[in-house]
Design an enzyme around this catalytic site. Structure first.
Site, PDB file in Angstrom:
ATOM      1  N   ARG A  84      -1.754 -55.994  10.150  1.00 17.11           N
ATOM      2  CA  ARG A  84      -3.010 -55.777   8.982  1.00 17.11           C
ATOM      3  C   ARG A  84      -2.658 -57.025   7.900  1.00 17.11           C
ATOM      4  O   ARG A  84      -2.097 -57.118   7.354  1.00 17.11           O
ATOM      5  CB  ARG A  84      -2.530 -54.619   7.912  1.00 17.11           C
ATOM      6  CG  ARG A  84      -3.181 -53.649   8.921  1.00 17.11           C
ATOM      7  CD  ARG A  84      -2.064 -52.064   7.746  1.00 17.11           C
ATOM      8  NE  ARG A  84      -2.655 -52.094   6.867  1.00 17.11           N
ATOM      9  CZ  ARG A  84      -2.296 -50.933   5.948  1.00 17.11           C
ATOM     10  NH1 ARG A  84      -1.870 -49.758   6.753  1.00 17.11           N
ATOM     11  NH2 ARG A  84      -2.768 -50.576   4.584  1.00 17.11           N
TER      12      ARG A  84
ATOM     13  N   ARG B  88      -5.728 -41.571  -4.874  1.00 11.24           N
ATOM     14  CA  ARG B  88      -4.122 -42.359  -5.631  1.00 11.24           C
ATOM     15  C   ARG B  88      -4.395 -42.898  -6.616  1.00 11.24           C
ATOM     16  O   ARG B  88      -3.563 -43.282  -7.545  1.00 11.24           O
ATOM     17  CB  ARG B  88      -4.748 -42.905  -4.540  1.00 11.24           C
ATOM     18  CG  ARG B  88      -3.537 -44.290  -3.053  1.00 11.24           C
ATOM     19  CD  ARG B  88      -4.767 -45.340  -2.441  1.00 11.24           C
ATOM     20  NE  ARG B  88      -3.861 -45.835  -2.815  1.00 11.24           N
ATOM     21  CZ  ARG B  88      -3.560 -45.968  -0.960  1.00 11.24           C
ATOM     22  NH1 ARG B  88      -4.087 -45.473   0.159  1.00 11.24           N
ATOM     23  NH2 ARG B  88      -2.133 -47.078  -0.124  1.00 11.24           N
TER      24      ARG B  88
ATOM     25  N   LYS C 253       3.291 -42.785   5.539  1.00 17.47           N
ATOM     26  CA  LYS C 253       2.619 -41.662   5.065  1.00 17.47           C
ATOM     27  C   LYS C 253       1.449 -41.050   7.459  1.00 17.47           C
ATOM     28  O   LYS C 253       1.066 -40.162   7.489  1.00 17.47           O
ATOM     29  CB  LYS C 253       1.314 -42.354   4.427  1.00 17.47           C
ATOM     30  CG  LYS C 253       2.195 -41.643   3.441  1.00 17.47           C
ATOM     31  CD  LYS C 253       0.725 -42.444   2.260  1.00 17.47           C
ATOM     32  CE  LYS C 253       0.122 -43.676   2.918  1.00 17.47           C
ATOM     33  NZ  LYS C 253       1.039 -44.357   1.804  1.00 17.47           N
TER      34      LYS C 253
ATOM     35  N   ARG D 128       0.508 -54.410  -3.352  1.00 16.29           N
ATOM     36  CA  ARG D 128       0.597 -52.766  -3.257  1.00 16.29           C
ATOM     37  C   ARG D 128       1.448 -51.822  -3.365  1.00 16.29           C
ATOM     38  O   ARG D 128       1.514 -50.935  -4.082  1.00 16.29           O
ATOM     39  CB  ARG D 128       0.179 -53.049  -1.823  1.00 16.29           C
ATOM     40  CG  ARG D 128      -0.789 -53.050  -0.945  1.00 16.29           C
ATOM     41  CD  ARG D 128      -1.144 -53.281   0.528  1.00 16.29           C
ATOM     42  NE  ARG D 128      -0.194 -52.667   1.156  1.00 16.29           N
ATOM     43  CZ  ARG D 128      -0.103 -52.637   1.974  1.00 16.29           C
ATOM     44  NH1 ARG D 128       0.549 -53.639   2.760  1.00 16.29           N
ATOM     45  NH2 ARG D 128       0.429 -51.456   3.139  1.00 16.29           N
TER      46      ARG D 128
ATOM     47  N   ARG E 282       5.345 -54.468  10.703  1.00 18.49           N
ATOM     48  CA  ARG E 282       4.041 -53.183  11.374  1.00 18.49           C
ATOM     49  C   ARG E 282       3.160 -54.036  11.895  1.00 18.49           C
ATOM     50  O   ARG E 282       2.319 -55.013  11.831  1.00 18.49           O
ATOM     51  CB  ARG E 282       4.363 -52.409  10.784  1.00 18.49           C
ATOM     52  CG  ARG E 282       2.174 -51.984  10.831  1.00 18.49           C
ATOM     53  CD  ARG E 282       2.113 -50.366  10.021  1.00 18.49           C
ATOM     54  NE  ARG E 282       1.894 -51.419   8.652  1.00 18.49           N
ATOM     55  CZ  ARG E 282       1.124 -50.759   7.616  1.00 18.49           C
ATOM     56  NH1 ARG E 282       0.915 -49.596   7.874  1.00 18.49           N
ATOM     57  NH2 ARG E 282       1.298 -51.481   6.207  1.00 18.49           N
TER      58      ARG E 282
HETATM   59  P1  AP5 Z   1       3.213 -46.025   8.031  1.00 15.41           P
HETATM   60  O1  AP5 Z   1       2.826 -44.660   9.079  1.00 15.41           O
HETATM   61  O2  AP5 Z   1       2.082 -46.775   9.048  1.00 15.41           O
HETATM   62  O3  AP5 Z   1       3.201 -46.171   6.376  1.00 15.41           O
HETATM   63  P2  AP5 Z   1       2.255 -45.922   5.928  1.00 15.41           P
HETATM   64  O4  AP5 Z   1       2.519 -44.682   4.539  1.00 15.41           O
HETATM   65  O5  AP5 Z   1       1.065 -45.246   5.907  1.00 15.41           O
HETATM   66  O6  AP5 Z   1       1.634 -47.294   4.868  1.00 15.41           O
HETATM   67  P3  AP5 Z   1       0.080 -47.901   4.841  1.00 15.41           P
HETATM   68  O7  AP5 Z   1       0.675 -49.542   4.334  1.00 15.41           O
HETATM   69  O8  AP5 Z   1      -0.700 -47.684   5.851  1.00 15.41           O
HETATM   70  O9  AP5 Z   1      -0.174 -47.465   3.505  1.00 15.41           O
HETATM   71  P4  AP5 Z   1      -0.652 -47.667   2.364  1.00 15.41           P
HETATM   72  O10 AP5 Z   1      -1.380 -46.725   1.097  1.00 15.41           O
HETATM   73  O11 AP5 Z   1      -0.706 -48.950   1.982  1.00 15.41           O
HETATM   74  O12 AP5 Z   1      -2.415 -48.221   3.058  1.00 15.41           O
HETATM   75  P5  AP5 Z   1      -3.161 -47.367   3.383  1.00 15.41           P
HETATM   76  O13 AP5 Z   1      -4.292 -47.985   5.035  1.00 15.41           O
HETATM   77  O14 AP5 Z   1      -3.482 -46.150   2.860  1.00 15.41           O
HETATM   78  O15 AP5 Z   1       4.956 -47.004   8.658  1.00 15.41           O
HETATM   79  C1  AP5 Z   1       4.575 -48.319   8.244  1.00 15.41           C
HETATM   80  C2  AP5 Z   1       6.104 -48.699   9.326  1.00 15.41           C
HETATM   81  O16 AP5 Z   1       7.014 -48.240   9.177  1.00 15.41           O
HETATM   82  C3  AP5 Z   1       5.203 -48.695  10.663  1.00 15.41           C
HETATM   83  O17 AP5 Z   1       5.607 -49.911  11.250  1.00 15.41           O
HETATM   84  C4  AP5 Z   1       6.008 -47.390  11.195  1.00 15.41           C
HETATM   85  O18 AP5 Z   1       6.270 -47.233  13.081  1.00 15.41           O
HETATM   86  C5  AP5 Z   1       7.243 -47.700  10.749  1.00 15.41           C
HETATM   87  N1  AP5 Z   1       8.053 -46.078  10.285  1.00 15.41           N
HETATM   88  C6  AP5 Z   1       7.346 -45.099   9.357  1.00 15.41           C
HETATM   89  N2  AP5 Z   1       8.594 -44.245   9.704  1.00 15.41           N
HETATM   90  C7  AP5 Z   1       9.299 -44.902   9.703  1.00 15.41           C
HETATM   91  C8  AP5 Z   1      10.911 -44.453  10.104  1.00 15.41           C
HETATM   92  N3  AP5 Z   1      10.912 -43.285   9.002  1.00 15.41           N
HETATM   93  N4  AP5 Z   1      12.163 -44.933   9.868  1.00 15.41           N
HETATM   94  C9  AP5 Z   1      11.681 -46.714  10.269  1.00 15.41           C
HETATM   95  N5  AP5 Z   1      10.654 -47.002  10.457  1.00 15.41           N
HETATM   96  C10 AP5 Z   1       9.995 -45.899  10.554  1.00 15.41           C
HETATM   97  O19 AP5 Z   1      -4.201 -48.055   2.234  1.00 15.41           O
HETATM   98  C11 AP5 Z   1      -4.465 -49.799   2.716  1.00 15.41           C
HETATM   99  C12 AP5 Z   1      -5.473 -49.923   1.301  1.00 15.41           C
HETATM  100  O20 AP5 Z   1      -6.390 -49.142   1.507  1.00 15.41           O
HETATM  101  C13 AP5 Z   1      -4.928 -49.612  -0.041  1.00 15.41           C
HETATM  102  O21 AP5 Z   1      -4.691 -50.991  -0.729  1.00 15.41           O
HETATM  103  C14 AP5 Z   1      -6.208 -49.775  -0.848  1.00 15.41           C
HETATM  104  O22 AP5 Z   1      -7.566 -51.236  -1.185  1.00 15.41           O
HETATM  105  C15 AP5 Z   1      -7.173 -49.242  -0.068  1.00 15.41           C
HETATM  106  N6  AP5 Z   1      -7.650 -47.921   0.055  1.00 15.41           N
HETATM  107  C16 AP5 Z   1      -6.700 -46.720   1.376  1.00 15.41           C
HETATM  108  N7  AP5 Z   1      -6.645 -45.792  -0.040  1.00 15.41           N
HETATM  109  C17 AP5 Z   1      -7.699 -45.655  -1.236  1.00 15.41           C
HETATM  110  C18 AP5 Z   1      -7.730 -44.772  -2.229  1.00 15.41           C
HETATM  111  N8  AP5 Z   1      -7.399 -43.853  -2.114  1.00 15.41           N
HETATM  112  N9  AP5 Z   1      -7.933 -44.934  -3.277  1.00 15.41           N
HETATM  113  C19 AP5 Z   1      -8.855 -46.730  -3.299  1.00 15.41           C
HETATM  114  N10 AP5 Z   1      -8.753 -47.645  -2.280  1.00 15.41           N
HETATM  115  C20 AP5 Z   1      -7.704 -46.878  -1.059  1.00 15.41           C
HETATM  116 MG    MG Z   2      -1.294 -45.646   6.729  1.00 19.97          MG
END
Ligand code: AP5
Ligand code: MG
Length: 216
Positions: free
Chosen positions: A162, A92, A17, A173, A131
């Site tokens: 992270r 979410r 994402k 997660r 990552r």
């Molecule tokens: P990346 O692009 O970083 O993936 P991502 O989908 O953004 O993964 P996240 O871990 O950020 O998602 P998440 O939803 O768990 O975390 P968030 O920060 O939103 O890619 C991942 C890796 O793969 C990278 O190294 C990249 O280079 C590589 N990659 C990407 N595409 C690739 C491909 N096609 N091929 C190969 N490699 C690839 O949330 C974190 C925490 O915040 C949550 O757990 C929760 O506690 C809180 N939170 C956030 N939003 C909310 C909400 N709306 N409500 C409540 N709590 C929330």
């Molecule tokens: Mg992300």
């Protein structure tokens, strides 16, 4: 085209994402609103919001809606109506989706497309294990050897891992995603705005598929 596009990027942890948000914001000049990035920035700055969010994030569970919804919707409604945006990591759960719908009802129209990036679980675990993200701008990188651990290409910031990319937090997660977030696929499919994109391929190929879906 696509000035003013309103997108939600939807998918499990590690789906790409954040990665695809960067490519799409560059391409379409959209505002990027990432709930996770916002919490992490607050955490770095030691704000009350960051301190409150930390305990939930570290465990891999959702930060309570009472904390999350107001913060994100305030960001969204501050964006000019003629400008577009990408929501990354929000909504979410159903309550967040309904609140978003309500907030956008006062802003001329709702979300145009919800892009669901679908990635297999072994691939998610592999990606998150390697990552690193930028301390400054939160850009994600895959680092397999120490030699690759260099400064951020976008802003020169230092890269770090992270806390919620530890194996136990990643597992949690993924479970939370399945139980609380995945039901939103039905919600958005019923509204006719869901776009499914297979996401196990390269970053460029996934991006090509998303762009093709947005510019048919
Ligand atoms: P990346 O692009 O970083 O993936 P991502 O989908 O953004 O993964 P996240 O871990 O950020 O998602 P998440 O939803 O768990 O975390 P968030 O920060 O939103 O890619 C991942 C890796 O793969 C990278 O190294 C990249 O280079 C590589 N990659 C990407 N595409 C690739 C491909 N096609 N091929 C190969 N490699 C690839 O949330 C974190 C925490 O915040 C949550 O757990 C929760 O506690 C809180 N939170 C956030 N939003 C909310 C909400 N709306 N409500 C409540 N709590 C929330
Ligand atoms: Mg992300």
């Amino acid at each position: 085209m696509a000035q003013g596009l309103r997108l939600v990027l939807f998918g499990p942890p590690g789906a790409g994402k954040g990665t695809q948000s960067q490519l799409l914001t560059d391409r379409y000049k959209l505002a990027h609103v990432s709930s996770g990035d916002l919490f992490r920035k607050n955490l770095q700055q030691g704000t009350p919001l960051g301190i409150r969010a930390k305990e939930f994030m570290a465990q891999g569970v959702l930060v309570p809606d009472e904390v999350t919804i107001d913060i994100i919707l305030t960001e969204v409604i501050s964006i000019n109506t003629e400008d577009g945006f990408i929501l990354d990591g929000f909504p979410r759960n159903t309550r967040q989706a309904l609140e978003l719908e309500g907030a956008l009802a006062t802003r001329s129209r709702g979300v145009d497309h919800v892009v669901h990036i679908d990635v297999s679980e072994p691939e998610l675990v592999r990606r998150l294990g390697g990552r690193y993200i930028c301390w400054g701008c939160q850009a994600p990188y895959t680092v397999e050897t120490d030699a690759e651990l260099q400064a951020c290409e976008r802003c020169g910031g230092e890269l770090y891992q992270r806390e919620d990319d530890r194996p136990d937090a990643v597992k949690r997660r993924i479970v939370v995603y399945r139980e609380e977030t995945l039901p939103l696929l039905t919600f958005y499919r019923e509204r006719g705005i869901l776009v499914d994109v297979p996401g196990d391929d390269t970053i460029d190929e996934v991006n090509r598929r998303i762009v093709a879906a947005l510019e048919p």
